[in-house]
Design an enzyme around this catalytic site. Structure first.
Site, PDB file in Angstrom:
ATOM      1  N   ASN A 214       0.860  -1.187   0.000  1.00  0.00           N
ATOM      2  CA  ASN A 214       0.000   0.000   0.000  1.00  0.00           C
ATOM      3  C   ASN A 214       0.896   1.236   0.000  1.00  0.00           C
ATOM      4  O   ASN A 214       1.875   1.289   0.756  1.00  0.00           O
ATOM      5  CB  ASN A 214      -0.900   0.004   1.242  1.00  0.00           C
TER       6      ASN A 214
ATOM      7  N   GLU B 110      -1.084   3.128   5.946  1.00  0.00           N
ATOM      8  CA  GLU B 110      -1.258   3.701   7.287  1.00  0.00           C
ATOM      9  C   GLU B 110       0.072   3.931   7.990  1.00  0.00           C
ATOM     10  O   GLU B 110       0.224   4.913   8.712  1.00  0.00           O
ATOM     11  CB  GLU B 110      -2.146   2.769   8.133  1.00  0.00           C
ATOM     12  N   VAL B 111       1.016   3.017   7.821  1.00  0.00           N
ATOM     13  CA  VAL B 111       2.307   3.155   8.503  1.00  0.00           C
ATOM     14  C   VAL B 111       3.350   3.641   7.486  1.00  0.00           C
ATOM     15  O   VAL B 111       3.598   2.969   6.472  1.00  0.00           O
ATOM     16  CB  VAL B 111       2.747   1.809   9.121  1.00  0.00           C
TER      17      VAL B 111
ATOM     18  N   HIS C 214       6.591  -1.338   3.652  1.00  0.00           N
ATOM     19  CA  HIS C 214       6.376  -2.733   4.043  1.00  0.00           C
ATOM     20  C   HIS C 214       5.602  -3.457   2.964  1.00  0.00           C
ATOM     21  O   HIS C 214       4.734  -2.890   2.312  1.00  0.00           O
ATOM     22  CB  HIS C 214       5.612  -2.834   5.374  1.00  0.00           C
TER      23      HIS C 214
HETATM   24  P1  AMP Z   1      -0.729  -0.332   5.747  1.00  0.00           P
HETATM   25  O1  AMP Z   1      -2.176   0.073   5.760  1.00  0.00           O
HETATM   26  O2  AMP Z   1      -0.330  -1.001   4.461  1.00  0.00           O
HETATM   27  O3  AMP Z   1       0.196   0.803   6.141  1.00  0.00           O
HETATM   28  O4  AMP Z   1      -0.594  -1.489   6.819  1.00  0.00           O
HETATM   29  C1  AMP Z   1      -0.141  -1.293   8.119  1.00  0.00           C
HETATM   30  C2  AMP Z   1      -0.282  -2.623   8.807  1.00  0.00           C
HETATM   31  O5  AMP Z   1       0.476  -2.578   9.997  1.00  0.00           O
HETATM   32  C3  AMP Z   1      -1.720  -2.980   9.216  1.00  0.00           C
HETATM   33  O6  AMP Z   1      -2.087  -4.207   8.600  1.00  0.00           O
HETATM   34  C4  AMP Z   1      -1.653  -3.091  10.737  1.00  0.00           C
HETATM   35  O7  AMP Z   1      -2.457  -4.125  11.256  1.00  0.00           O
HETATM   36  C5  AMP Z   1      -0.169  -3.360  10.965  1.00  0.00           C
HETATM   37  N1  AMP Z   1       0.356  -2.965  12.262  1.00  0.00           N
HETATM   38  C6  AMP Z   1       0.182  -1.788  12.904  1.00  0.00           C
HETATM   39  N2  AMP Z   1       0.842  -1.778  14.068  1.00  0.00           N
HETATM   40  C7  AMP Z   1       1.474  -2.980  14.165  1.00  0.00           C
HETATM   41  C8  AMP Z   1       2.323  -3.579  15.135  1.00  0.00           C
HETATM   42  N3  AMP Z   1       2.666  -2.945  16.271  1.00  0.00           N
HETATM   43  N4  AMP Z   1       2.782  -4.835  14.896  1.00  0.00           N
HETATM   44  C9  AMP Z   1       2.438  -5.481  13.781  1.00  0.00           C
HETATM   45  N5  AMP Z   1       1.648  -4.964  12.818  1.00  0.00           N
HETATM   46  C10 AMP Z   1       1.170  -3.734  13.014  1.00  0.00           C
END
Ligand code: AMP
Length: 125
Positions: free
Chosen positions: A95, A103-104, A108
């Site tokens: 993403n 989101e992060v 990844h």
């Molecule tokens: P994205 O929307 O592609 O940025 O995905 C971020 C992903 O990070 C989501 O699927 C969340 O569930 C996952 N996530 C957020 N915080 C953590 C964490 N502390 N450990 C593992 N996964 C996480």
């Protein structure tokens, strides 16, 4: 594109927050997604400070890029989703940015599988 050193994956890399590690090599780390959307849902990240796939492709070294792709292959082997290891396949997602619903802000890959994926991973639950 400015990298936010306080994003959650940077904290995992600094061991300020725990993770369920699946695989690690010199330049990459893989761990279970905290909110899995499939039986297998592993995140594979570079250890370097890259915001998204675009930043990574442009600015990471050849070693870092090779390391990340090797980590993806190892995760698929470990989780038994790899077609070449007798598994049934998987979905690999990066993403990116607001329209990609990232989101992060640390690059990844999501490795998702272990069951038929349908639209999972392609739309937010
Ligand atoms: P994205 O929307 O592609 O940025 O995905 C971020 C992903 O990070 C989501 O699927 C969340 O569930 C996952 N996530 C957020 N915080 C953590 C964490 N502390 N450990 C593992 N996964 C996480």
């Amino acid at each position: 594109m400015i990298y936010d050193k306080n994003n959650i994956f940077a904290k995992i890399l600094r061991k300020e927050i725990p993770c369920n590690k699946v695989y690690e090599n010199e330049h990459s780390l893989a761990f279970d997604d905290i909110n899995p959307q499939a039986k297998v849902h592993v995140l594979v990240i570079p250890k370097g400070p890259y915001v998204d796939v675009d930043d990574f492709s442009k600015n990471a070294s050849k070693e870092e890029i090779a390391s990340l792709m090797h980590a993806v292959a190892e995760v698929c082997k470990i989780t038994k989703v790899s077609l070449t290891e007798g598994g049934n396949g998987f979905r690999l997602i990066a993403n990116t940015g607001p329209d990609g619903c990232q989101e992060v802000p640390h690059f990844h890959y999501h490795v998702m599988g272990g069951e038929p994926m349908g639209l999972r991973g392609l739309r937010k639950p």
